[in-house]
Design a protein around this motif. Sequence first.
Motif, PDB file in Angstrom:
ATOM      1  N   LEU A  66      14.478 -23.816  16.969  1.00  0.00           N
ATOM      2  CA  LEU A  66      13.595 -24.982  17.040  1.00  0.00           C
ATOM      3  C   LEU A  66      12.448 -24.740  18.020  1.00  0.00           C
ATOM      4  O   LEU A  66      11.298 -25.102  17.748  1.00  0.00           O
ATOM      5  CB  LEU A  66      14.389 -26.219  17.451  1.00  0.00           C
ATOM      6  CG  LEU A  66      15.248 -26.843  16.371  1.00  0.00           C
ATOM      7  CD1 LEU A  66      16.071 -27.972  16.966  1.00  0.00           C
ATOM      8  CD2 LEU A  66      14.401 -27.343  15.226  1.00  0.00           C
ATOM      9  N   TRP A  67      12.773 -24.144  19.157  1.00  0.00           N
ATOM     10  CA  TRP A  67      11.740 -23.824  20.138  1.00  0.00           C
ATOM     11  C   TRP A  67      10.725 -22.848  19.537  1.00  0.00           C
ATOM     12  O   TRP A  67       9.511 -23.035  19.684  1.00  0.00           O
ATOM     13  CB  TRP A  67      12.385 -23.231  21.392  1.00  0.00           C
ATOM     14  CG  TRP A  67      11.425 -22.603  22.328  1.00  0.00           C
ATOM     15  CD1 TRP A  67      10.567 -23.237  23.169  1.00  0.00           C
ATOM     16  CD2 TRP A  67      11.200 -21.203  22.496  1.00  0.00           C
ATOM     17  NE1 TRP A  67       9.830 -22.306  23.858  1.00  0.00           N
ATOM     18  CE2 TRP A  67      10.201 -21.064  23.469  1.00  0.00           C
ATOM     19  CE3 TRP A  67      11.758 -20.066  21.930  1.00  0.00           C
ATOM     20  CZ2 TRP A  67       9.743 -19.812  23.873  1.00  0.00           C
ATOM     21  CZ3 TRP A  67      11.309 -18.823  22.342  1.00  0.00           C
ATOM     22  CH2 TRP A  67      10.302 -18.710  23.306  1.00  0.00           C
TER      23      TRP A  67
ATOM     24  N   LEU B  37      18.800 -24.130  18.860  1.00  0.00           N
ATOM     25  CA  LEU B  37      17.780 -24.628  19.783  1.00  0.00           C
ATOM     26  C   LEU B  37      16.704 -23.576  20.034  1.00  0.00           C
ATOM     27  O   LEU B  37      15.527 -23.915  20.180  1.00  0.00           O
ATOM     28  CB  LEU B  37      18.418 -25.080  21.092  1.00  0.00           C
ATOM     29  CG  LEU B  37      19.166 -26.406  20.977  1.00  0.00           C
ATOM     30  CD1 LEU B  37      19.941 -26.686  22.245  1.00  0.00           C
ATOM     31  CD2 LEU B  37      18.211 -27.530  20.679  1.00  0.00           C
TER      32      LEU B  37
END
Length: 135
Positions: free
Chosen positions: A108-109, A105
């Motif tokens: 992805l950020w 995550l």
Amino acid sequence: MIDLRRFALPLVTLIGIGMIAWGGLQPDYWLMRSLPEGVVPPYPAKEVLGSACGALLQCAILAMILRTHSYRRSWGRALCAALLALFVAYGGVLGAMHAPPYYGLYLLWWLGVTLGLILLSLYSAGAAWRHRRAD
């Protein structure tokens, strides 16, 4: 009127830290394969805190490069920040195999931040070109 130059990067930073913290709550299936049956791994607090501090440091570096309080068609600053973000994203993608969910995550950020910086540099270059052409 809300000044996006002042609040965009802190808001993006908070979103990133929230995504990393939420990723720590997700099951790490790769880790669970190596644990005995029925054992639930604990919340990876140290790792999540380290990743969140890393994200905070990266956004602080971006803030120093972009200098958001004085940003006006500064395509050079935006391009420098985008190239730095691409370099960090490349290193992050290399380490993504079998990574825990909080790292996925985070990555992805960071890829979203990188895309935003690329778009910002293109927009700033176009705005600077239009401004110079109008003069």
